[in-house]
Write a protein that holds these residues in place. Structure first.
Motif, short mmCIF file in Angstrom:
data_model
loop_
_atom_site.label_atom_id
_atom_site.label_comp_id
_atom_site.label_asym_id
_atom_site.label_seq_id
_atom_site.Cartn_x
_atom_site.Cartn_y
_atom_site.Cartn_z
N TYR A 65 0.83 -1.20 0.00
CA TYR A 65 0.00 0.00 0.00
C TYR A 65 0.87 1.26 0.00
CZ TYR A 65 -3.17 3.64 1.67
OH TYR A 65 -3.89 4.80 1.81
N LYS A 66 2.03 1.18 0.67
CA LYS A 66 2.91 2.35 0.78
C LYS A 66 3.68 2.63 -0.50
CE LYS A 66 3.55 1.98 5.79
NZ LYS A 66 4.51 1.70 6.88
N LYS A 78 3.23 4.11 -3.16
CA LYS A 78 2.23 5.00 -3.76
C LYS A 78 2.66 5.54 -5.12
CE LYS A 78 0.04 6.21 0.62
NZ LYS A 78 -0.42 7.30 1.52
N SER A 137 0.63 4.86 -8.58
CA SER A 137 0.28 5.92 -9.52
C SER A 137 0.84 5.63 -10.91
CB SER A 137 0.82 7.26 -9.01
OG SER A 137 0.59 8.29 -9.94
N ARG A 152 -4.18 12.01 -5.20
CA ARG A 152 -4.50 11.42 -3.89
C ARG A 152 -4.09 12.33 -2.74
NH1 ARG A 152 -2.29 5.36 -3.62
NH2 ARG A 152 -3.25 5.51 -1.55
N GLN A 153 -3.20 13.26 -3.00
CA GLN A 153 -2.75 14.18 -1.95
C GLN A 153 -3.70 15.33 -1.73
OE1 GLN A 153 1.15 15.10 -3.52
NE2 GLN A 153 2.13 13.36 -2.48
N GLN A 154 -4.72 15.45 -2.60
CA GLN A 154 -5.73 16.48 -2.39
C GLN A 154 -6.64 16.09 -1.23
OE1 GLN A 154 -5.61 19.37 -4.22
NE2 GLN A 154 -3.73 18.39 -5.01
N GLN A 166 -9.16 12.94 -0.97
CA GLN A 166 -8.98 12.13 -2.17
C GLN A 166 -8.01 10.97 -1.99
OE1 GLN A 166 -10.77 12.78 -5.22
NE2 GLN A 166 -11.89 13.93 -3.66
N GLU A 167 -7.60 10.68 -0.77
CA GLU A 167 -6.58 9.67 -0.50
C GLU A 167 -6.93 8.31 -1.12
OE1 GLU A 167 -3.58 7.16 0.86
OE2 GLU A 167 -3.63 9.34 0.61
N ASN A 168 -8.18 7.91 -1.03
CA ASN A 168 -8.57 6.58 -1.52
C ASN A 168 -9.28 6.61 -2.87
OD1 ASN A 168 -7.59 5.26 0.85
ND2 ASN A 168 -9.43 5.93 1.95
N GLN A 176 -6.58 5.31 -6.27
CA GLN A 176 -5.67 4.18 -6.20
C GLN A 176 -5.76 3.35 -7.49
OE1 GLN A 176 -5.51 1.99 -2.34
NE2 GLN A 176 -7.18 3.35 -1.75
#
Length: 509
Positions: free
Chosen positions: A346-347, A349, A353, A418-420, A423-425, A428
């Motif tokens: 999961y990490k 990222k 992307s 995802r950094q917004q 919006q993290e999830n 993906q």
């Protein structure tokens, strides 16, 4: 009948007259029973080709031009009849609609009543065994199978690519098909069978052979299909594959059943399992089930699509070398700190992307969400999809309002999205939305995408840290092969690879 007799030259032997009459009747039958376009929906054709040839050989262009020419739904003429293409704006509206059937959308595409098509028959007539095995058992056990995937990745990459520090040329699709077949089979069938040569050959060829037979038979008038089936070489290959798969898998299924029954008889809990043979048995709950067809169905769904995704990622690595060091640094940091723990994948990222951007920039398909309309369905704009029609939803990967500079490949695009806030999830690799429908969307989105994501990420960790990759000198990205709007990696595609010294020991993290 008299009209047909007038078409047959006089003086021919009676047996030959019968053959000619039969052929004429067959052609007439095929014309009379051929699927016609649905009224009220324009039919797309391109480059002066017929609608069917436009779709078969220029499918992506047909989709693009259809969306540009028409303001609403339009039709393509496939090898099995018309399909209605809906603009992407209808994706959310239709994703879980009760009047749409997923399985029936493919029923005409495969010859499920013929021997060798047992896996297709199981999936199209009763897919609960596969769906529940993947959606419930496999997805909830991803952490249990990570160790097996890591072990098989290390072994298979060594066996396939070796340790040469010199640049070597590889037919990458065949190589990755072998690797992915072993990785998937390790989880589906266990360590011993995943390296069985006959099973690997079956897992790699069964899907291709079934598509070849289906495509040929779709081109034959239905009245002659039983005869055509007997003469298509891949038909025999399919029957042999099912026969040999039963010889390999049935003894293991019986062994598992005996172990479970013995535990129950002793008042004990059955032994815990971490492969799909055991999970299928649990899902079946004692009911009769064709576990071999189930395994072949899993193989069809998993191996070739994951191979395509992994090959495409390697092409992106070759085409955009600037991202390679960033990906390696992320792998080193994450795996050094957490090893192959549950949260490590999961990490990753940036890798997540990178994979999603590759799907967006060079998608395998321009449409998805195949459905069969079981009763007349009125859309929000008043359009009525007629009962008995089949439909697809167009993708939306190049919308500049969602993806700024959509023509540009940005490996970190979805990481930044995802950094917004909030919006993290949402962005993906495994997340579906109208803006990213390659895994489908709604309740019938690909249930195996979580497993496939882990599989591809583990493979990329090894392939990036242990190997360098490049296109053939003087050549660029290999051209894809195209069929009915789908792009795939050509079997003749070549790239080069060499061994490098990994910064960390992935085998012992």
């Amino acid at each position: 009948m008299e009209a047909i007799q007038r078409l047959v030259p006089e003086g021919l032997p009676m047996s030959l007259q019968v053959v000619i009459a039969t052929l004429v009747l067959g052609v007439l039958y095929s014309v009379v029973t051929a699927d016609r376009p649905f009224a009220g929906f324009p039919v797309i054709s391109v480059n002066g080709k017929s609608p069917k040839k436009s779709w078969i050989w220029h499918g992506r262009q047909a989709l693009t031009e259809g969306l540009q020419r028409f303001s609403g739904p339009f039709q393509v003429m496939t090898g099995t009849g018309p399909k209605i293409i809906l603009p992407n704006k209808f994706a959310d509206e239709l994703r879980n609609h009760p009047s749409l059937n997923f399985n029936k959308a493919f029923a005409k595409d495969f010859m499920i009543n013929y021997p060798g098509f047992e896996a297709h028959r199981l999936g199209l007539r009763n897919d609960s065994l596969i769906q529940d095995t993947v959606r419930v058992k496999l997805t909830q056990s991803l952490n249990l199978v990570t160790g097996d995937l890591v072990d098989e990745t290390a072994a298979s990459l060594h066996d396939v690519f070796g340790d040469s520090e010199e640049w070597t040329t590889r037919f990458i699709r065949d190589d990755m098909l072998e690797v992915v077949a072993r990785l998937s089979s390790r989880v589906f069938l266990g360590k011993e069978l995943c390296r069985n040569r006959r099973w690997l050959d079956i897992s790699k060829s069964y899907t291709v052979d079934s598509f070849v037979v289906s495509r040929i038979m779709r081109a034959v008038p239905s009245i002659f299909r039983p005869i055509a089936y007997l003469f298509i070489p891949q038909s025999k290959s399919l029957r042999n594959a099912v026969r040999d798969a039963r010889k390999l898998i049935d003894p293991e299924v019986q062994r598992r059943k005996a172990a479970v029954d013995a535990a129950h008889a002793a008042g004990e809990k059955p032994p815990k399992v971490a492969d799909t043979i055991g999970w299928m048995y649990e899902v079946a709950k004692g009911h009769d089930a064709d576990f071999v067809a189930g395994q072949l169905s899993l193989t069809m769904a998993a191996i070739h699509t994951t191979t395509e995704t992994t090959c495409a990622a390697l092409f992106d690595i070759c085409q955009y070398p600037d991202v390679v060091q960033q990906l390696r640094e992320e792998i080193i940091e994450v795996i050094s700190q957490g090893g192959w723990a549950k949260t490590s994948l999961y990490k990753l990222k940036l890798m997540d992307s990178f994979l999603k951007e590759g799907q967006r920039h060079n998608p395998m398909g321009g449409s998805t969400m195949n459905r069969y309309v079981e009763k007349d369905l009125e859309l929000s704009d008043g359009t009525v999809l007629p009962k008995g029609s089949r439909m697809m939803v167009a993708s939306n990967f190049m919308d500049p309002t969602i993806y700024p500079e959509p023509e540009k490949f940005d490996a970190a695009r979805f990481l930044k999205m995802r950094q917004q806030p909030g919006q993290e999830n949402s962005w993906q690799f495994v997340t579906t939305s109208p803006a990213h429908t390659l895994f489908g969307h709604g309740q019938h989105a690909c249930p195996g995408r979580f497993f496939a994501s882990n599989e591809v990420k583990i493979a990329l960790c090894y392939m990036l840290l242990k190997y360098d990759w490049r296109f053939m000198p003087g050549e660029g990205r290999p051209a894809p092969r195209s069929f009915e709007g789908t792009n795939g990696v050509d079997q003749k595609s070549r790239i080069q690879v060499r061994r490098r010294k990994a910064e960390i020991d992935l085998d012992n993290c």
